[in-house]
Write an enzyme that holds these catalytic residues in place. Structure first.
Site, mmCIF file in Angstrom:
data_model
loop_
_atom_site.group_PDB
_atom_site.id
_atom_site.type_symbol
_atom_site.label_atom_id
_atom_site.label_comp_id
_atom_site.label_asym_id
_atom_site.label_seq_id
_atom_site.Cartn_x
_atom_site.Cartn_y
_atom_site.Cartn_z
ATOM 1 N N HIS A 98 -24.784 -14.592 41.786
ATOM 2 C CA HIS A 98 -24.298 -13.895 42.976
ATOM 3 C C HIS A 98 -25.456 -13.223 43.712
ATOM 4 C CE1 HIS A 98 -24.671 -9.595 41.901
ATOM 5 N NE2 HIS A 98 -24.601 -10.053 40.636
ATOM 6 N N CYS A 99 -25.179 -12.922 44.965
ATOM 7 C CA CYS A 99 -26.065 -12.109 45.814
ATOM 8 C C CYS A 99 -25.163 -11.161 46.593
ATOM 9 C CB CYS A 99 -26.927 -12.980 46.725
ATOM 10 S SG CYS A 99 -26.019 -14.057 47.845
#
Length: 597
Positions: free
Chosen positions: A515-516
């Site tokens: 994820h970011c």
């Protein structure tokens, strides 16, 4: 015998005319201006055509005698009339010869007050030659306007009055062809053709002279023969148009502030002078005043080149040919000095709301404990912690791309900064491979439990480091990896380590969460890089696979949108996978293998 023609109408009588010397004198004195030339010429033509014999009958002499309005008072008998007629012809011949000689001498010198004799057109007795298109020839009529005004009289002995004269190559055809040739030469006029010289032996005004209308011209007649046997040809008939005349130069340019009289004083063409507005002096100033001008006035108008971009600090090469030098937060470039650049110091002086801080958390401050744990997991000494914190801080300060603003009014562009309003995964994480690898946005915003995954990879510097909340960390079995990437970071050097870690957990059948901040740019590049290495795909094929998905193993992630800098980093990663000596970025940016900034 041919009958001579007269330019005046004659009256034929059947009776013998009465004649006296008084009437002859009155005729010559009253009509000398109009018919003296015509009678003398016609009489001479008559004797030339009839030969040297002057003997004729009374019936032949009667029609050719000149009839006047005056009536003689003396009557003669038939015999005396014939004798008188012969004497009249003899006298007329002598008078005509004298008149011709006198007019030949005076033909080239016309008195200023003399008016040429103009005859009406209706009095012409000779037919005009066909094919001249109403062109008034000076040869067709002896008493024409052109012969009286502009040319010398032609000797009558050279003119052929035969009805078939047009078929013979005589002087009439020669003169006509020569005049047609002169008309053809002067019909086409242009700007470089010099006009014909004006005739000097004509006193009539030439203001309405038209070059293109041959019917209105008065062409001088060539004198083919004379008493001396010399031939004269008029030079104006054979003059060739001057087509090689050099055009004149344009007039000299007038100065901006000079006097108007100076424009026509100089005949030499000059180039435009230097603009006087930049030098602040007029064109009429002397040379000493120009030389005494201060250099400070000229320095005010000097163009100052723009400052060098931030990525070309202390570089002699062109900024356009060198790519920006981006640093990874995982390591420190030993070749760079740890110091603040002059551009950064100038930014601090110009902007009060700008600070140079490490964006490791939402408050744009440095978390010493997290930075120390990330770089030195096995060291718990305070000295080591302070050293690691200083190293990361100096690394970020040496890269001017990491300048952040604390002002709440500043909003970065979407291509450089992901917007937190994007909700690309409303239904939770997306399955990107065999229900083992998932792609998602910030888990803190989505409120999911990260402890359900065996490997959590956080590649956004805007997201919080949740390593303290991730429980039961075991190397190679349960790990939390935090890599604070920005949108302009050099991610190609970190992709090998990350993809190897993902492949290791995927082979063991463990669940992985990548994820970011929004899950559409940086974290998507990690999944694309894994496809490239796992399935040996190119950048385009791997990107399309993630975007369109697979109905069985991969869910479509149609919201992904990495920027161009990250795309170039993926291409660089592909070149390293193929062991290419020259990278794609070096070819695109035309930069050398190593750059010393």
């Amino acid at each position: 015998m041919t009958t001579p023609l007269s330019s005046y109408s004659t009256t034929v009588t059947n009776h013998h005319p009465t004649f006296s010397f008084e009437s002859l004198n009155s005729i010559s004195s009253n009509n000398s201006t109009r018919n003296n030339q015509s009678n003398s010429v016609n009489s001479l033509l008559y004797f030339n055509s009839s030969g040297s014999s002057m003997v004729s009958s009374s019936s032949d002499a009667a029609p050719t005698s000149i009839s006047t309005t005056t009536t003689s008072t003396t009557s003669m008998t038939g015999a005396s009339a014939n004798a008188d007629n012969q004497q009249v012809y003899t006298i007329t011949e002598e008078d005509s010869i004298n008149d011709i000689n006198r007019k030949e001498q005076n033909s080239f010198s016309i008195q200023p007050n003399q008016t040429p004799t103009m005859l009406p057109t209706s009095s012409y007795t000779l037919q005009r030659p066909p094919g001249l298109h109403e062109y008034t020839s000076s040869i067709s009529s002896i008493s024409s306007t052109s012969s009286n005004s502009t040319s010398a009289p032609v000797s009558p002995a050279l003119i052929n009055y035969s009805p078939k004269h047009s078929r013979k190559p005589n002087s009439l055809n020669l003169n006509r062809n020569m005049k047609n040739l002169s008309l053809n030469l002067h019909d086409s006029t242009n700007g470089y053709t010099s006009p014909l010289p004006k005739s000097t032996n004509s006193n009539q005004p030439r203001s309405n002279f038209i070059m293109d209308s041959p019917s209105k011209k008065s062409t001088p007649v060539n004198r083919i023969g004379n008493n001396n046997g010399n031939d004269y040809i008029n030079a104006t008939l054979l003059q060739t148009p001057s087509i090689t005349q050099t055009p004149t130069m344009p007039p000299p340019l007038s100065l901006a502030q000079g006097p108007p009289s100076s424009v026509g004083s100089e005949s030499v063409y000059k180039f435009p002078p230097i603009s006087n507005a930049c030098l602040n002096y007029s064109a009429g100033d002397s040379d000493s005043e120009v030389e005494s001008m201060s250099m400070k006035q000229a320095a005010k108008n000097t163009i100052i080149p723009p400052m060098a971009p931030p990525f070309a600090l202390q570089s002699k090469s062109s900024p356009l040919s060198t790519p920006p030098r981006l640093h990874s937060p995982l390591g420190v470039d030993r070749g760079l000095p740890i110091s603040m650049s002059p551009i950064q110091s100038s930014l601090n002086q110009k902007f009060n709301n700008i600070t140079l801080q490490t964006p490791l958390n939402s408050s744009f401050s440095i978390n010493n404990d997290e930075a120390t744990n990330f770089n030195n997991k096995n060291n718990k000494n305070n000295n080591n912690n302070s050293t690691a914190t200083t190293t990361i801080t100096n690394t970020i300060l040496s890269t001017p791309q990491n300048v952040r603003y604390n002002s709440k009014k500043f909003h970065p562009p979407e291509e450089l900064q992901e917007s937190t309003s994007i909700n690309a995964y409303p239904n939770g994480p997306k399955n990107v491979l065999n229900n083992l690898i998932y792609l998602y946005s910030d888990p803190a915003q989505g409120k999911i439990d990260i402890n359900k995954f065996d490997l959590v990879i956080n590649v956004a510097k805007e997201c919080d480091n949740m390593s303290l909340q991730y429980m039961n960390q075991v190397p190679n079995q349960r790990e939390y990896v935090y890599i604070p990437w920005s949108h302009n970071s050099n991610i190609s050097k970190d992709l090998f380590q990350i993809t190897n870690k993902i492949d290791q957990f995927f082979t063991n059948g463990r669940k992985i969460l990548i994820h970011c901040q929004c899950g559409v740019s940086r974290s998507a590049c990690v999944v694309v890089a894994f496809y490239m290495k796992k399935f040996q795909l190119g950048v385009n094929e791997a990107y399309e696979l993630l975007k369109n998905g697979d109905q069985k193993y991969i869910d479509a992630c149609d919201r992904i949108c990495p920027n161009m800098n990250l795309i170039f980093e993926l291409m660089e990663f592909g070149d390293k996978l193929n062991n290419n000596e020259i990278s794609t970025q070096q070819l695109l940016m035309n930069s050398p293998p190593t750059i010393n900034l």
